[in-house]
Write a protein that holds these residues in place. Structure first.
Motif: not given
Length: 303
Positions: A199-205, A208-211, A242-247, A266-272
């Motif tokens: 998935i290209e979009s998403g502010t947390g993408a 995932l790429e860094h991980a 597909a790898t994506l945020p939990r929500h 291990s992918v860094d989590g983030f706060a919405v």
């Protein structure tokens, strides 16, 4: 006309009342002033506007053509001043007629917007919602008032932007519930060998790429999508991962009957968070909208 030449507010009120009552005596009673005082004020108004404005007749004070022409603008000024004094002191969602523009990702269109829309339609039927993208224009839009809120992971927003955390996100993987090679837990070896949807979009993408770069994993990307539209159906009808945020992952899994797996890397989590500009921090409508977002999506509401 210089600002010092503008008529006093009391003279505009006098003009409005006298046009309606046609009697200096009645206007004096309404204003709580003596008749001579009101007559003096009328003289000042006549001098300012360079017209008699009202002519004494057997039927009362009759307006001149100039007064007929000016009463509309006068009343518009008075109404504007009333709105100015009472501007957003209170916001009644049940009667408010207003548009709110919220910047969000396309994932939030699926996970947040339906619930927010249902609440607003029930509690504030005169409110119209607009969803806008989160992009490089978001900060300017919040500052100008073009947008009221931004909801998501937006770490680049600068000074002058308030923020409030709603909930934390970690990462999951989605697969077909009947995937021929994934039984139970999705392991790292399978993750490396299976085909993926990216998935290209998403502010947390970028997280995932860094991980993936950190773990030196090159996925076999069979399909790349610009957003989450159609992703659930694709996973449901293929053997892709597909790898994506939990929500968004859990929402798509519930709707499409998919399997949800802990992400094997291990992918860094983030706060919405919800974000708004300092200019609108005390604005009543903005405060109401923020309170609704917290009520619906804050950590406590999510259990």
């Amino acid at each position: 006309m210089m600002p010092t030449d503008l008529p006093d507010l009391k003279l505009l009120q006098l003009f409005d009342l006298l046009y309606e009552a046609r009697s200096v005596t009645r206007v004096a009673e309404q204003l709580g002033q003596s008749q001579p005082t009101v007559s003096i004020w009328l003289g000042r108004l006549r001098e300012t506007l360079q017209d008699p404005l009202f002519i004494r007749t057997p039927g009362g004070m009759a307006p001149t053509p100039q007064a007929d022409a000016l009463i509309g603008p006068c009343r518009e000024i008075l109404e504007s001043l009333r709105r100015f004094v009472a501007w957003e002191i209170a916001f009644d969602p049940a009667t408010a007629q207003r548009r709110f523009r919220i910047c969000m990702t396309d994932a939030s269109h699926i996970t947040l917007l339906p619930r927010l829309l249902a609440h607003v339609r029930a509690q504030a039927p005169g409110i119209r919602l607009e969803a806008a993208r989160i992009d490089g224009n978001t900060e300017r839009a919040l500052e100008s008032g073009e947008a009221d809120l931004a909801i998501g992971y937006v770490p680049w927003l600068g000074a002058g932007i308030y923020q409030q955390q709603l909930y934390q996100q970690d990462w999951v993987c989605l697969t077909n519930r009947h995937h021929p090679r994934v039984r139970g837990r999705l392991g790292l070896k399978q993750y490396r060998s299976e085909g993926h949807v990216a998935i290209e979009s998403g502010t947390g993408a970028q997280l995932l790429e860094h991980a993936l770069a950190r773990e030196r994993i090159e996925r076999d990307v069979v399909l790349q999508l610009p957003g989450f539209l159609g992703l659930g159906t694709i996973i449901q009808t293929t053997d892709l991962i597909a790898t994506l945020p939990r929500h968004i992952g859990e929402t798509l899994a519930q709707v499409n009957g998919l399997a949800v797996h802990p992400c094997p890397i291990s992918v860094d989590g983030f706060a919405v968070r919800q974000h708004w500009h300092a200019r609108y921090h005390h604005e009543a409508g903005n405060r109401w909208l923020r309170s609704v977002v917290v009520q619906l999506f804050g950590a406590a509401s999510r259990g």
